[in-house]
Enzyme design. Structure first.
Site, PDB file in Angstrom:
ATOM      1  N   ASP A  26      18.130  71.175 -45.636  1.00 22.01           N
ATOM      2  CA  ASP A  26      18.892  71.433 -44.408  1.00 22.01           C
ATOM      3  C   ASP A  26      18.786  70.284 -43.258  1.00 22.01           C
ATOM      4  O   ASP A  26      19.467  70.125 -42.751  1.00 22.01           O
ATOM      5  CB  ASP A  26      18.358  72.815 -43.796  1.00 22.01           C
ATOM      6  N   ASP A  62      16.376  84.929 -40.957  1.00 22.18           N
ATOM      7  CA  ASP A  62      17.230  84.460 -42.059  1.00 22.18           C
ATOM      8  C   ASP A  62      18.436  85.358 -41.861  1.00 22.18           C
ATOM      9  O   ASP A  62      18.686  85.924 -42.888  1.00 22.18           O
ATOM     10  CB  ASP A  62      16.546  84.729 -43.324  1.00 22.18           C
ATOM     11  N   GLU A 100      12.157  90.175 -47.264  1.00 19.96           N
ATOM     12  CA  GLU A 100      13.324  90.237 -46.523  1.00 19.96           C
ATOM     13  C   GLU A 100      14.275  91.227 -46.754  1.00 19.96           C
ATOM     14  O   GLU A 100      14.334  91.932 -47.776  1.00 19.96           O
ATOM     15  CB  GLU A 100      14.270  88.804 -47.093  1.00 19.96           C
ATOM     16  N   GLU A 123       9.012  84.899 -51.626  1.00 21.46           N
ATOM     17  CA  GLU A 123      10.093  85.758 -51.523  1.00 21.46           C
ATOM     18  C   GLU A 123      10.549  86.619 -52.312  1.00 21.46           C
ATOM     19  O   GLU A 123      11.637  85.886 -53.063  1.00 21.46           O
ATOM     20  CB  GLU A 123      10.898  84.828 -50.376  1.00 21.46           C
ATOM     21  N   ASP A 134      11.469  87.913 -43.458  1.00 19.88           N
ATOM     22  CA  ASP A 134      12.910  87.365 -43.138  1.00 19.88           C
ATOM     23  C   ASP A 134      13.594  88.502 -42.511  1.00 19.88           C
ATOM     24  O   ASP A 134      14.147  89.445 -43.317  1.00 19.88           O
ATOM     25  CB  ASP A 134      13.431  86.811 -44.422  1.00 19.88           C
ATOM     26  N   ASP A 149      24.317  89.718 -50.397  1.00 13.25           N
ATOM     27  CA  ASP A 149      23.487  89.452 -49.498  1.00 13.25           C
ATOM     28  C   ASP A 149      23.979  88.726 -48.301  1.00 13.25           C
ATOM     29  O   ASP A 149      24.376  87.566 -48.168  1.00 13.25           O
ATOM     30  CB  ASP A 149      22.346  88.036 -50.223  1.00 13.25           C
ATOM     31  N   HIS A 177      14.651  74.375 -45.109  1.00 18.74           N
ATOM     32  CA  HIS A 177      14.265  73.700 -46.460  1.00 18.74           C
ATOM     33  C   HIS A 177      14.571  72.325 -46.265  1.00 18.74           C
ATOM     34  O   HIS A 177      15.431  71.811 -45.526  1.00 18.74           O
ATOM     35  CB  HIS A 177      15.455  74.187 -47.358  1.00 18.74           C
ATOM     36  N   HIS A 193      17.113  91.471 -49.121  1.00 20.88           N
ATOM     37  CA  HIS A 193      16.835  91.670 -50.755  1.00 20.88           C
ATOM     38  C   HIS A 193      16.172  92.818 -50.950  1.00 20.88           C
ATOM     39  O   HIS A 193      16.305  93.093 -52.079  1.00 20.88           O
ATOM     40  CB  HIS A 193      15.656  90.267 -50.889  1.00 20.88           C
ATOM     41  N   ASP A 244      23.328  88.631 -45.205  1.00 21.24           N
ATOM     42  CA  ASP A 244      22.315  87.925 -44.349  1.00 21.24           C
ATOM     43  C   ASP A 244      23.004  88.180 -42.647  1.00 21.24           C
ATOM     44  O   ASP A 244      23.142  87.224 -42.009  1.00 21.24           O
ATOM     45  CB  ASP A 244      22.316  86.458 -44.375  1.00 21.24           C
TER      46      ASP A 244
HETATM   47  C1  XUL Z   1      17.830  83.128 -49.993  1.00 18.81           C
HETATM   48  C2  XUL Z   1      17.264  83.171 -49.144  1.00 18.81           C
HETATM   49  C3  XUL Z   1      16.400  81.815 -48.506  1.00 18.81           C
HETATM   50  C4  XUL Z   1      15.156  81.856 -48.405  1.00 18.81           C
HETATM   51  C5  XUL Z   1      14.379  80.325 -48.313  1.00 18.81           C
HETATM   52  O1  XUL Z   1      18.494  84.532 -49.947  1.00 18.81           O
HETATM   53  O2  XUL Z   1      16.661  84.136 -48.296  1.00 18.81           O
HETATM   54  O3  XUL Z   1      17.211  81.383 -47.644  1.00 18.81           O
HETATM   55  O4  XUL Z   1      14.709  82.632 -47.355  1.00 18.81           O
HETATM   56  O5  XUL Z   1      14.708  79.722 -49.473  1.00 18.81           O
HETATM   57 CO    CO Z   2      15.101  84.485 -46.817  1.00 18.32          CO
END
Ligand code: XUL
Ligand code: CO
Length: 437
Positions: A104, A339, A268, A232, A296, A307, A101, A271, A309
């Site tokens: 970042d 991600d 993702e 996404e 992702d 989430d 991003h 998600h 991750d």
């Molecule tokens: C948020 C997410 C983000 C996107 C990019 O849940 O997955 O990091 O991948 O904005």
């Molecule tokens: Co993501």
């Protein structure tokens, strides 16, 4: 430059029998699987936000990560130094891509123009490091959710100025992605949703979001950026309902606003779970619409509803993901983007290596297993046979659009009843998958 990981050398493939934690057991970049190298199938990408900006903080406590190279300041020079560290990490890991991003990689300044200058200053280092290492940018994106100005959303904000700021940020992020040779650009709807419908004009918000994406499509063309655009999906968090809630909702939105030719989906795993779907379901929805772009690659915790991750290590997950990806022709513009973040308790720099090596090995195994299942052919043949009644006779007539209700009534009156169906054989198929795991 002082090395950030002085005790770690380039991660090598050591094979499945190896007990070396800092080696790949399955990811062998040059090995050919189903006609392509593993490198080209998987197109691994390291994310800047979790891996280089993640602090380990959570709602109950401060950050825990030990990142000795980081001076903790919000300065451009710290950001530039971090860029060198990032490339040392990605190079030692042997991942061909990374993603970021805008916020970042470089700090926000006091004004938009200062912020843009900061981004340029860090992008210069990123470009030099890309050139030095050959590591490429899979996709860039703009962070349109962290700053309080986006409290009501960005493209869907009730405040037109927030929309304008988001547009300006996307413009700049597209330019920098283009300058760095990015192969794509992702739109994740950050705060594009609502907390309560009592204060929300949903129709107007969706219309605005579509306008913003159309502006991005026009600007992409104007600057000659050839990368793929992705949306996404995510159903909730931070909002109660995100407009890009799952693959089907995204596809419907893109179709409704004539955006589908310009976008694919970045799916993702975590998600998908939050949406009440499996990753494979989301990949199939996207693939069937010709919109499977990138993934992702992470995972959630089945007992936690948010989430998390986490890095993917479940071989069934990676096998099912790769089965769908191979079925739809593989990843072409996109890649397997981690991600994912190390746990708050895994605070040493070496944990970043363990996490990525594990994710890459899990996907390499998933790829090899899925390719073997494909090569074996029994699974695809079973599915083909299951639909055999559509290949000739009345089925073929219906598929060709040559049958009316009247025709089908006449057909059934003559035939009397349905020819008995054959078993779905789910257990047989689950056992078949297990032959390969
Ligand atoms: C948020 C997410 C983000 C996107 C990019 O849940 O997955 O990091 O991948 O904005
Ligand atoms: Co993501």
């Amino acid at each position: 430059m002082k090395s950030a990981f002085p005790n770690i050398t380039k991660i090598q493939y050591a094979g499945p029998q190896s007990r070396e934690p800092l080696a790949f057991k399955h990811y062998n970049a040059d090995e050919i699987v189903a006609g392509k190298t593993m490198r080209d199938h998987l197109r691994f990408a390291v994310v800047y936000w979790h891996t280089f900006r993640g602090t380990g903080s959570d709602p109950f406590g401060a950050g825990t990560m030990q990142r000795p190279w980081d001076d903790g300041s919000n300065s451009v020079s710290n950001a530039q130094n971090r860029a060198h560290v990032a490339f040392e990490f990605i190079e030692k890991l042997g991942a061909p891509y990374y993603c970021w991003h805008d916020r970042d990689v470089a700090p926000e300044g006091k004004t938009l123009s200062e912020t843009n200058k900061n981004l340029d200053a860090v992008a210069k280092v990123l470009k030099a490091e890309q050139k030095r290492t050959g590591i490429k940018l899979l996709w860039g994106t703009a962070n349109l959710f962290s700053n309080p100005r986006f409290v009501h959303g960005a493209g869907t904000s009730s405040n037109a100025d927030a929309f304008a700021f988001a547009a300006a940020q996307i413009k700049k992020a597209l330019e920098v992605t283009h300058e760095l040779g990015g192969e794509g650009y992702t739109f994740w709807g950050g705060r594009e949703g609502y907390m309560t419908l009592l204060n929300t004009d949903m129709k107007r918000e969706l219309d605005h979001l579509a306008k913003l994406l159309h502006m991005a499509v026009a600007y992409k063309k104007q600057i000659g950026f050839k990368g793929q655009f992705y949306i996404e999906p995510k159903p909730k968090e931070p909002t109660k309902h995100q407009y890009d809630s799952d693959a089907a909702a995204c596809l419907n939105f893109l179709r409704e606003f004539d955006l589908l030719p310009h976008f694919k989906l970045n799916i993702e795993t975590n998600h998908a779970t939050l949406a009440g779907h499996s990753m494979q379901h989301e990949l199939e929805v996207a693939g069937a619409a010709g919109a499977l772009g990138s993934i992702d690659a992470n995972t959630g915790d089945e007992l936690l509803g948010w989430d998390t991750d986490q890095f993917p290590t479940n071989i069934y997950l990676t096998t099912y993901s790769m089965l769908s990806i191979l079925k739809y022709g593989g990843l072409t513009t996109g890649g397997v983007n981690f991600d994912a973040k190390v746990r708050r308790e895994s605070f040493e720099p070496v944990d970043l290596f363990h996490a990525h090596i594990g994710g890459m090995d899990a996907f390499a195994r998933g790829l090899k297993i899925a390719a073997a299942i494909q090569q074996d052919g029994r699974l695809a043949e079973f599915v083909k046979q299951r639909y055999a009644s559509w290949d000739s006779g009345i089925g073929a007539k219906i598929e060709a659009g040559k049958a009316t209700l009247k025709d089908l009534e006449a057909y059934m009156l003559k035939k009397g009843d349905v020819t008995p169906n054959v078993s779905g054989r789910q257990e047989f198929l689950e056992n078949l998958i297990n032959e390969f795991i």
